[in-house]
Write an enzyme that holds these catalytic residues in place. Structure first.
Site, short mmCIF file in Angstrom:
data_model
loop_
_atom_site.label_atom_id
_atom_site.label_comp_id
_atom_site.label_asym_id
_atom_site.label_seq_id
_atom_site.Cartn_x
_atom_site.Cartn_y
_atom_site.Cartn_z
N CYS A 68 0.84 -1.21 0.00
CA CYS A 68 0.00 0.00 0.00
C CYS A 68 0.87 1.26 0.00
CB CYS A 68 -0.90 0.03 1.23
SG CYS A 68 -2.03 -1.34 1.32
C1 BEZ Z 1 0.61 -4.60 1.90
O1 BEZ Z 1 0.12 -3.53 1.56
O2 BEZ Z 1 1.81 -4.79 1.81
C2 BEZ Z 1 -0.26 -5.70 2.41
C3 BEZ Z 1 -1.41 -5.42 3.13
C4 BEZ Z 1 -2.18 -6.45 3.61
C5 BEZ Z 1 -1.80 -7.77 3.36
C6 BEZ Z 1 -0.66 -8.04 2.60
C7 BEZ Z 1 0.11 -7.00 2.12
#
Ligand code: BEZ
Length: 211
Positions: free
Chosen positions: A45
């Protein structure tokens, strides 16, 4: 509630990282991109929000306003934005919705319980100025979205909203486009004076009309 292409995008009021907003008022007459993130302070994200901020000029050139969403608080978003700006060398100035009660996530069907009971998947909606849903894409949490593809689809949506054309597989801005089958072949020269090719009676191409 499930939302489909062609539906009116539901309006909402929300707390965000830049204060309270009304979705429709925020969009005004612009196109919109509303996209969800599973959680704050997560790596994928962080890169997605940085990439979106880096593409600010590309979105504004297309008259598109962006809004992100995650189910964390506005205070959490504000702290996370500092990290995003530091690590991605950006200035995140678009709102990130603080959807703590998951009201908007539920409204836009962003939580897929068999993936996670509590976190949103990576949903993305493109909304036209008449507030209709024009594109929906859904990625799992583990896969960051391709924002070049988002811009490419916006180019196609904006072009096909204006002209009786469709865009072929892997089309990119500037490539030839397909003349809609609602246009008779004999009427193509008047509508598309740059020329055309008849590959099959149902497959006619023409140079991109707005280039
Ligand atoms: C991420 O944004 O890295 C992420 C968020 C939730 C689960 C897996 C990855």
């Amino acid at each position: 509630m499930s939302i489909r292409i062609g539906d009116v995008a539901p309006n909402f009021q929300a707390k965000t990282s830049i204060g309270d907003i009304d979705f429709y008022e925020y969009l005004g007459d612009s196109w919109g991109v509303l996209f969800s993130h599973p959680a704050d302070y997560t790596p994928v994200c962080t890169t997605e929000l940085g990439r979106t901020a880096a593409l600010k000029d590309e979105f504004s050139k297309r008259n598109v306003k962006v809004l992100a969403l995650s189910v964390d608080s506005a205070t959490s978003h504000q702290g996370w934005i500092k990290d995003i700006n530091e690590t991605q060398n950006t200035d995140v100035d678009f709102p990130i919705i603080a959807d703590e009660d998951k009201k908007i996530a539920d409204m836009y069907d962003m939580i897929h319980p068999n993936a996670s009971e509590t976190l949103t998947v990576r949903s993305l909606f493109v909304i036209s100025p008449d507030k209709k849903v024009k594109l929906m894409i859904t990625y799992p949490a583990s896969t960051g979205r391709n924002f070049n593809e988002v811009l490419r689809v916006i180019d196609s949506l904006q072009l096909t909203a204006k002209y009786s054309v469709a865009t072929p597989a892997d089309w990119a801005d500037g490539d030839d486009v397909i003349v809609m089958n609602s246009i008779k072949t004999e009427d193509i020269p008047e509508k598309f004076p740059k020329g055309h090719k008849v590959i099959k009676p149902y497959l006619r191409t023409t140079p991109q009309p707005n280039k």
